[in-house]
Every structure is written in structure tokens, then in C-alpha cells.
Enzyme design. Sequence first.
Site, PDB file in Angstrom:
ATOM      1  N   HIS A  16      45.711  57.521  29.045  1.00 44.52           N
ATOM      2  CA  HIS A  16      46.633  58.594  29.401  1.00 44.52           C
ATOM      3  C   HIS A  16      47.767  58.687  28.390  1.00 44.52           C
ATOM      4  CE1 HIS A  16      49.880  55.949  30.767  1.00 44.52           C
ATOM      5  NE2 HIS A  16      48.979  55.242  31.428  1.00 44.52           N
ATOM      6  N   GLU A 116      44.785  50.923  36.742  1.00 47.09           N
ATOM      7  CA  GLU A 116      45.487  49.914  35.962  1.00 47.09           C
ATOM      8  C   GLU A 116      45.548  48.593  36.725  1.00 47.09           C
ATOM      9  OE1 GLU A 116      45.999  48.530  33.360  1.00 47.09           O
ATOM     10  OE2 GLU A 116      47.631  49.599  32.340  1.00 47.09           O
TER      11      GLU A 116
END
Length: 249
Positions: A16, A116
Site C-alpha cells: 500500500h 499486517e
Amino acid sequence: MSDLDATTPRVFLARHGETEWTKNGRYTGTTDLALTPYGITQVAGTARQLVGPGKLIDPAKVAHVWVSPRTRARQTFDLLFTSTSSTTPTGEIGSSGSNATQLGEEKVTVTEDIAEWDYGDYEGLLVEEIRAGRKERGLDGKKAWNIWRDGCEGGESAKQVTDRLDRLIDKIREIQVPCINGGKPADVVLVAHGLILRAFVKRWLKYPLDDPLPMMFSPGAIGVLSYKNRNPDEPGFYIGMALPMTDSQ
């Protein structure tokens, strides 16, 4: 046989773009931050150069995409697979563009398997803050804290991360191994975060997470994994590759 044979299935890793915590190095796991305006620009630039018909990531050749549930990853997916990258991402999968529609909903999975690393008590902290706090609590002796070895208090251990990544790798291999010698396209894309994608690289290469393999992965960047010599038992990574010509070139 060339290792650059684009008919061999590939795994594209998409990190990202920038967030407010990316800029200052704070550990960002479950905190649901959006991309900054510059983060949007980063991903939009990558999309223009690398995603689209005849480009490195061709939606027509993508068999499946796995996306982290966090807003920053969902925005990144939206930007990557939108035909006009000037669209402001909403964070909703496939909400704004023909490329996302071309993938089809059945090809996109939003999953915690590629979220994550859960930093637990270390969420929002800097590395030096984590190490100082652990030292005060007498947790570390001669060796300073290392997330790859020690995991996170209140969060995930290296084994927990390994288990979920290995589970995802098994799913990817189910798609790609039958197509290893050509046939229908079987590229896959992971849209996620800096640390978990580096962890994925280690597990793809069959290394333990605490293996000292230094890697850097910029926000908005693309990494590429595949199979050396079209051999499922030789997973590898590209240290560089030629980009395909497009009609505009």
C-alpha cells in the site's frame, strides 16, 4: 529456459501507499489508517506504469487477488485495478473502475491471512520505543528485540504469522502448479503491507522468518515472485526483469 518467461505463473506483491504512520516509522498493524494524498499518488503512478492490458500486471492474466482488510490496502487495490487512476479511492473493493470489474468478484478475496503482522502492545510505537520498554521490563538480555524472532507482546508470534502465510502459499500453489508449464494464465496478486509482504517472501523461499534476509519494500511498490526453471520446488524472486512493451510505447 529463460527465467523471465512470462508464461510461468507469478506472484505480484503490492505494498500500500504512504500513510501518516508510514512517514514516521510507527508500527501500523490493526490501526485502520487511510492513504495520504501522496500515498494515493504513489499507487496511482505504479498503476499507470505497471497495471493494465499488455502491462506487467495484466488483469486478463490474473487468476486471483488477495487483499488485506485494512482501508489502506483496500484503497491500494482500488487504485491499482481502476482504469483511470485519478479516481479518489473509496476503500470499497471494485467500487471504481473497469479493471476491477474485469477481475470479477470471484477473483478477489479480502482476508486476514495477508493482513499486517498484529503488533499487539507495540502498535503505534517506534522501534526504539519498543526496545527501551522491553529493556525496562527485563525481557531482553544481550540480544535486542527482533520481531522476526521474538514476535510482539499481546500480538502475533513468528509462528502464528508463519502458519497463516504458509496456508496462503498452499492456496496459491493449488492455483499455479497445474499451470506451471503454460496453459491458462495463473498470476496472482497480494495487496498488503510492508512487513507481512517481506515475511511472505521469506516463506515463499522456504526460509524461517528469523533468517537474516535484508529486504526493502517502498510504499506503493511492486515485488515479483515466481518459480525458477518452471519448477514448483524452486520458488524464487526476481532481482530485476524486463518490462513488456505496450501499445503506447
